[in-house]
Design a protein around this motif. Structure first.
Motif, PDB file in Angstrom:
ATOM      1  N   CYS A 136       0.844  -1.189   0.000  1.00 29.90           N
ATOM      2  CA  CYS A 136       0.000   0.000   0.000  1.00 29.90           C
ATOM      3  C   CYS A 136       0.880   1.239   0.000  1.00 29.90           C
ATOM      4  N   HIS A 172      -4.265   5.702   0.644  1.00 35.90           N
ATOM      5  CA  HIS A 172      -3.250   4.845   0.026  1.00 35.90           C
ATOM      6  C   HIS A 172      -3.845   4.123  -1.177  1.00 35.90           C
ATOM      7  N   CYS A 174      -3.697   0.600  -3.118  1.00 34.44           N
ATOM      8  CA  CYS A 174      -3.375  -0.770  -2.737  1.00 34.44           C
ATOM      9  C   CYS A 174      -3.042  -1.594  -3.984  1.00 34.44           C
TER      10      CYS A 174
END
Length: 220
Positions: A136, A172, A174
């Motif tokens: 991530c 974030h 992923c």
């Protein structure tokens, strides 16, 4: 079951088990690369920045003894260049793990990080027997995004306010990879030039959402 931390090599890139006596050298590299690393450093919402490097290493080694992690340092030409941790190792029906890493500013752009990530992922897949690896990355972290692009990790989605980084909860992107996707290994696929260059592409809607922190559209 304790995790056995191996020493892994690809050319000048070496992953070896972290040791408590590495604390001083790690602190020296972290301080020398402070401006480079600070935007990506994990922090705590309830505590100040922790510079107890020996304590952090002991915690990582405790995770290895518990079978939940593999903590490494990254070396090149005999010099400590950074750190890579495999964490959240889960067996059984999930059989997955997560990778986090950093290298000092003076070692960036030399191919150390993709080689280290590939080595660790191959070990987790083909020696430890796990099924999936996840990375991530903050949307602004262009060097790390290049790592997953080079290695062909698949983009899987945007995670909102996912990890506390540099003083706040941050979005974030992923990325994931399963062992079935790389029967020849991550390192060999990268070295042989057989990586799908589009696998890690982030859809524009997610880039915009992360940039402006606007709600994602409902699924169709």
């Amino acid at each position: 079951m304790a995790s056995i931390i191996p020493t892994l090599r690809d050319g000048a890139t070496v992953l070896r088990p972290i040791r408590v006596r590495d604390a001083r050298e790690l602190e020296r590299e972290l301080l020398a690369s402070r401006a480079w690393l600070r935007p990506w450093e994990a922090t705590s919402p309830s505590a100040p920045m922790n510079w107890d490097t020996k304590g952090s290493i002991r915690s990582l080694l405790a995770g290895a003894r518990a079978g939940t992690g593999l903590p490494f340092v990254i070396e090149t030409d005999g010099r400590l260049a950074g750190q890579l941790n495999v964490s959240g190792m889960t067996y059984g029906s999930l059989a997955s793990a997560t990778i986090g890493y950093w290298v000092g500013a003076g070692f960036a752009g030399r191919g150390l990080t993709p080689a280290a990530v590939a080595l660790a992922t191959d070990h987790v897949f083909f020696t430890t027997g796990l099924h999936r690896m996840e990375i991530c990355i903050r949307p602004e972290n262009t060097p790390s995004l290049r790592v997953v692009e080079k290695l062909g990790f698949r983009y899987e989605g945007l995670r909102r306010r996912y990890i506390h980084i540099n003083g706040d909860w941050r979005d974030h992107f992923c990325f994931g990879l399963t062992v079935e996707e790389v029967p020849q290994g991550v390192l060999q696929r990268w070295k042989s030039g057989r990586v799908d260059p589009t696998a890690a592409e982030v859809p524009e809607v997610d880039r915009i959402a992360a940039r402006h922190s606007i709600p994602l559209p409902p699924p169709r």
